[in-house]
Design an enzyme around this catalytic site. Structure first.
Site, PDB file in Angstrom:
ATOM      1  N   SER A 223      26.860  -4.421  -9.373  1.00  0.00           N
ATOM      2  CA  SER A 223      26.933  -5.677  -8.659  1.00  0.00           C
ATOM      3  C   SER A 223      26.465  -5.523  -7.206  1.00  0.00           C
ATOM      4  CB  SER A 223      28.344  -6.246  -8.760  1.00  0.00           C
ATOM      5  OG  SER A 223      28.297  -7.626  -8.576  1.00  0.00           O
ATOM      6  N   HIS A 365      30.730  -9.653 -16.549  1.00  0.00           N
ATOM      7  CA  HIS A 365      30.448  -8.864 -15.355  1.00  0.00           C
ATOM      8  C   HIS A 365      31.311  -7.603 -15.291  1.00  0.00           C
ATOM      9  CE1 HIS A 365      28.747  -8.679 -11.359  1.00  0.00           C
ATOM     10  NE2 HIS A 365      29.938  -8.554 -10.793  1.00  0.00           N
TER      11      HIS A 365
HETATM   12  C1  GTR Z   1      30.051 -11.953  -6.352  1.00  0.00           C
HETATM   13  C2  GTR Z   1      28.693 -12.156  -5.743  1.00  0.00           C
HETATM   14  C3  GTR Z   1      27.661 -11.373  -6.518  1.00  0.00           C
HETATM   15  C4  GTR Z   1      28.105  -9.974  -6.878  1.00  0.00           C
HETATM   16  C5  GTR Z   1      29.599  -9.862  -7.158  1.00  0.00           C
HETATM   17  C6  GTR Z   1      30.157  -8.432  -7.129  1.00  0.00           C
HETATM   18  O1  GTR Z   1      31.033 -12.677  -5.726  1.00  0.00           O
HETATM   19  O2  GTR Z   1      28.394 -13.519  -5.781  1.00  0.00           O
HETATM   20  O3  GTR Z   1      26.442 -11.364  -5.804  1.00  0.00           O
HETATM   21  O4  GTR Z   1      27.745  -9.077  -5.904  1.00  0.00           O
HETATM   22  O5  GTR Z   1      30.367 -10.590  -6.280  1.00  0.00           O
HETATM   23  O6  GTR Z   1      29.807  -7.627  -6.275  1.00  0.00           O
HETATM   24  O7  GTR Z   1      30.978  -8.147  -7.999  1.00  0.00           O
END
Ligand code: GTR
Length: 386
Positions: A223, A365
């Site tokens: 991420s 995610h």
């Molecule tokens: C979110 C963000 C993403 C990603 C994520 C993370 O809030 O919008 O770009 O980086 O966090 O790092 O888990």
């Protein structure tokens, strides 16, 4: 009436492939048309990312020394706590810690390749204690594959916070806002670049160690850490492989697709990750002189790997795959085969060329053991050639 207005308003974030706008990507090769031309073009691309997206990272320190403060030995590998003490020149200094596990039986004759995970603070609790195995960082699986496993706590370089990100490394350099009238220059260094700078210091460490192979270092991140990892590898040609996991906007995903997270949204939530100039592209992606396929290209001829998760639509899985496809011209210069859009894998599948790899995991995610296993086999293939 308010409810009606909300219903009538266009959705703020697009999750519909049919609504992705037409776009034209900036050209990867420019004037370059041979491997000999590539280093010059690559340098231009890196400069564009510095000026428009991530800001200028600090220069390499004049000298780095490593203090190894602890040693223990569970799990068939040896472990160390290391503190990198960086001499930044002009009497400026900064230091940060990392942890390393080295495979049991590593010898000077057969030094271990290194896998560096950039760990952003929100994920620190997913590391096992003392680097013991976890799904987020399966250090035993990594060392069992013959690779040294490094966990780099990113917040020790730059806190992940828009108020305090410039209180550590950047303050030590005098690059913080407080030392500069409260402002950042248009190409001022953001947190992602500071995190990647720390990963480069792990290569310095490998270069000083007889047991580690500094010519085989992979940088990995999930991420926001994946955005930092890819930019680190684009900048520092000593990285041999970059692995960007679910990195999305500002990472592997093409900004012009405006699918899921957009440039405007990321700049409003996380202004400290990027340089101030990136704001100029809020709702104005077509004006960017680069797009993220050129970040993949800037790693060529070294190897890149991208992983997406099918339900992580915020990170635009298809846009992450397309970056690798659109980087074809740079990789083909070095004999990698063309990757085509119709090879886009179904959930649960992987596609690899000699120098590029991609998989789409089922689920949402996260960085999981199955992601690592696919990446480790890709890395083993790349490093076997050596
Ligand atoms: C979110 C963000 C993403 C990603 C994520 C993370 O809030 O919008 O770009 O980086 O966090 O790092 O888990």
């Amino acid at each position: 009436a308010l409810l009606l207005a909300a219903l009538a308003a266009p959705p703020e974030f697009n999750y519909d492939e049919a609504e992705v706008p037409d776009y034209t990507l900036p050209d990867v090769l420019g004037e370059a048309n041979s491997p000999e031309d590539w280093p010059g073009r690559r340098a231009e691309i890196v400069r564009l990312f510095e000026q428009h997206v991530y800001g200028v990272a600090p220069p390499a320190p004049e000298k780095v020394t490593f203090e190894e403060t602890e040693e223990a030995g569970p799990g068939g590998a040896w472990w160390r706590q290391v503190r990198a003490e960086c001499d930044l020149g002009d009497g400026k200094e900064s230091s940060f810690p990392f942890r390393i596990a080295v495979p049991n039986g590593t010898t000077k004759e057969n030094p271990a390749p290194v896998v560096v995970l950039i760990v952003h603070p929100a994920r620190m609790n997913q590391l096992g204690d003392d680097l013991s195995d976890s799904d987020f960082f399966p250090s035993e699986a990594i060392t069992a594959a013959g690779f040294a496993a490094v966990a780099l706590p990113a917040a020790e370089l730059a806190p992940d916070d828009k108020e305090t990100f410039d209180t550590k490394l950047l303050a030590a350099l005098g690059w913080d806002r407080a030392s500069n009238g409260g402002d950042r220059p248009a190409d001022g260094c953001g947190a992602l670049a500071a995190w990647g700078w720390g990963a480069s210091r792990v290569i310095d460490y490998a270069a000083q160690s007889e047991y580690l192979d500094a010519s085989r270092v992979a940088v990995v991140g999930h991420s926001r850490g994946g955005k930092a990892a890819w930019w680190a590898a684009a900048r520092d040609p000593r990285f041999s492989i970059a692995y960007s996991n679910n990195s999305g906007c500002g990472g592997a995903a093409l900004s012009r697709r405006r699918f899921g997270e957009t440039v405007a949204r990321i700049n409003s939530s996380f202004p400290h990750w990027f340089c101030p100039q990136f704001d100029a592209y809020n709702g104005n992606e077509d004006a960017l002189p680069i797009d993220q396929h050129m970040l993949a290209a800037a790693v060529a001829p070294r190897a890149v790997y991208v992983a997406s998760a099918a339900e992580d639509r915020w990170a635009d899985p298809r846009g992450e795959f397309l970056s690798l496809v659109e980087a074809n011209p740079a990789f083909e210069l070095f004999g990698d085969r063309k990757l085509t859009e119709d090879e886009s894998p179904a959930a649960g599948e992987q596609v690899v060329t000699d120098r590029r790899g991609y998989h789409l995991r089922e689920g949402g995610h996260g960085l999981e053991r199955s992601d690592w296993m696919q990446f480790l086999s890709f890395a083993a293939g790349v490093w076997e050639e050596k």
